[in-house]
Design a protein around this motif. Structure first.
Motif, short mmCIF file in Angstrom:
data_model
loop_
_atom_site.label_atom_id
_atom_site.label_comp_id
_atom_site.label_asym_id
_atom_site.label_seq_id
_atom_site.Cartn_x
_atom_site.Cartn_y
_atom_site.Cartn_z
N GLY A 128 0.83 -1.20 0.00
CA GLY A 128 0.00 0.00 0.00
C GLY A 128 0.86 1.25 0.00
O GLY A 128 2.05 1.17 -0.29
N ASN A 129 0.28 2.36 0.35
CA ASN A 129 -1.09 2.65 0.69
C ASN A 129 -1.42 4.11 0.46
O ASN A 129 -2.12 4.73 1.24
CB ASN A 129 -1.42 2.19 2.11
CG ASN A 129 -0.86 3.10 3.20
OD1 ASN A 129 0.05 3.88 2.96
ND2 ASN A 129 -1.48 3.03 4.37
N LEU A 130 -0.93 4.67 -0.67
CA LEU A 130 -1.23 6.06 -1.01
C LEU A 130 -2.70 6.19 -1.42
O LEU A 130 -3.18 5.41 -2.24
CB LEU A 130 -0.32 6.50 -2.17
CG LEU A 130 -0.34 7.98 -2.52
CD1 LEU A 130 0.40 8.80 -1.46
CD2 LEU A 130 0.31 8.21 -3.89
N ASP A 131 -3.38 7.19 -0.87
CA ASP A 131 -4.78 7.44 -1.24
C ASP A 131 -4.85 7.71 -2.75
O ASP A 131 -4.19 8.64 -3.24
CB ASP A 131 -5.29 8.65 -0.45
CG ASP A 131 -6.76 8.94 -0.67
OD1 ASP A 131 -7.32 8.48 -1.70
OD2 ASP A 131 -7.35 9.62 0.18
N PRO A 132 -5.62 6.92 -3.52
CA PRO A 132 -5.65 7.14 -4.98
C PRO A 132 -6.08 8.55 -5.35
O PRO A 132 -5.68 9.06 -6.40
CB PRO A 132 -6.67 6.10 -5.49
CG PRO A 132 -7.14 5.32 -4.31
CD PRO A 132 -6.43 5.77 -3.08
N ALA A 133 -6.85 9.21 -4.50
CA ALA A 133 -7.32 10.57 -4.82
C ALA A 133 -6.19 11.59 -4.76
O ALA A 133 -6.28 12.66 -5.37
CB ALA A 133 -8.44 10.97 -3.87
#
Ligand SMILES: O=C(O)CCc1c2[nH]c(c1CC(=O)O)Cc1[nH]c(c(CC(=O)O)c1CCC(=O)O)Cc1[nH]c(c(CC(=O)O)c1CCC(=O)O)Cc1[nH]c(c(CCC(=O)O)c1CC(=O)O)C2
Length: 345
Positions: A284-289
């Motif tokens: 992970g884990n980066l916020d896709p937004a």
């Protein structure tokens, strides 16, 4: 085995071995964010595309060529094995999988027969071609997790609160376990087909399981996910277990037996490492937004993910969930390079 494959940073990180750099791939790296994907898909319905090996090979390769990611994800969908055993379902653009006759009783459950390799010859063909074409880049095979598949089958489509699913789980536990058992058998067969054809790792997408409380996960889900990971142990390929909103379930998901636990963006990786416990790698884990923001924001956040990931015994860089369709592919290209650069040892 291709010697390049044995040394792949992705497989090494999954096995918690030292790596030259943090490996990177992105859930939904193949798909709607890529103009070359949209071109290839024109005029082909999603489920038809999934059963057309040439198309699957081309789409799976697109992000590998474009970004130089450390792994390819097989282009398919979680409902493909259900379609293959005769469930009347379709994928509606803008909605998702829709099931013609949702399951609510014993008769419906009893119709979910086991999956045989002969039901999915196009999967074997596509995986075999891909392994050749990838020439040393690992291919990740995948399947949907039993809770997520059960929810689609019971609700008839995407659901916000999974009301009917939970009504069956709490109200008719015997029927629930029978349904989960059949889905587990289908999932196991589908994953084995991909591994036999040459997939180097397997990921279980139990995307919606974050909807249940830990004690309910233990009672209603863990016996089944546990069976999946236990029965796959003989394949000796890394097993990855992913869900969304699973902060409170991370320890139990680790107990289910995967080698790698996927983490969404809600729990920082150093905290996730504590929750999952020893003997596991994290993904992970980066916020896709975040990818929709200017590059300097992406860069700062991605550096943070790499840094926190160092606490884990092994770290595969990814997003916390799939690439959003409106993402600029240029951001993913820069992100891949950045992670490789800042993590180089
Ligand atoms: O919005 C839509 O049009 C329907 C999207 C949708 C699909 N399956 C679905 C959903 C629900 C959802 O994701 O919210 C249902 C679906 N497919 C999948 C999951 C698991 C997850 O994303 O958490 C889920 C359930 C997740 C959920 O419903 O929130 C998994 C999936 N779909 C797919 C892939 C393959 C791949 O990316 O190589 C993968 C797995 C590998 C990965 O994440 O990389 C491919 C897929 N399925 C689908 C699409 C869009 C259809 C198209 O291009 O015509 C696409 C391509 C794309 O995402 O751009 C159909």
């Amino acid at each position: 085995m291709n010697p390049q494959l044995a040394e792949s940073a992705f497989l090494r990180a999954c096995r918690r071995e030292p790596v030259p750099h943090t490996p990177v791939w992105f859930m939904r790296q193949a798909g709607r964010s890529l103009p070359e994907y949209r071109r290839v898909r024109e005029g082909h319905a999603m489920l038809t595309a999934c059963a057309t090996p040439d198309l699957v090979v081309e789409v799976t390769m697109q992000p590998v060529r474009r970004y130089g990611v450390d792994a390819a994800i097989f282009f398919s969908d979680i409902v493909v094995p259900l379609k293959a055993i005769g469930v009347d379902l379709d994928i509606k653009p803008g909605v998702g999988p829709v099931v013609e006759s949702p399951i609510g009783d014993h008769a419906g459950v009893a119709r979910l027969r086991a999956l045989e390799p002969d039901d999915v010859p196009y999967i074997t063909e596509a995986v075999e071609s891909l392994v050749k074409e990838l020439d040393g880049t690992p291919l990740i095979g995948f399947a949907g997790g039993p809770f997520t598949l059960a929810s689609y089958l019971i609700e008839g489509g995407p659901s916000k609160n999974h009301d009917r699913t939970k009504a069956m789980m709490y109200g008719e536990p015997e029927l629930w376990h029978e349904l989960m058992d059949r889905l587990t058998t289908i999932t196991l067969a589908f994953l084995r087909v991909q591994a036999s054809a040459g997939a180097s790792a397997l990921q279980l997408f139990d995307s919606w399981v974050g909807a249940v409380a830990p004690e309910d996960y233990r009672t209603y889900v863990l016996p089944h996910t546990g069976r999946i990971f236990t029965e796959l142990a003989d394949l000796e390929v890394p097993r990855i277990h992913f869900g969304v909103g699973t902060g409170e379930l991370l320890r139990l998901m680790g107990e289910a037996g995967a080698d790698v636990v996927g983490v969404d963006w809600r729990v920082p990786l150093d905290e996730a490492a504590l929750r999952v416990g020893a003997g596991k790698a994290l993904q992970g884990n980066l916020d896709p937004a975040i990818l929709l923001a200017p590059w300097k924001v992406v860069e700062e956040r991605a550096r943070g993910v790499v840094e926190r990931g160092r606490v884990a015994e092994g770290h595969v860089f990814n997003l916390g969930h799939g690439v959003l369709p409106s993402t600029d592919p240029g951001q993913l290209a820069r992100l891949t390079d950045l992670v490789h650069e800042v993590s180089a040892r």
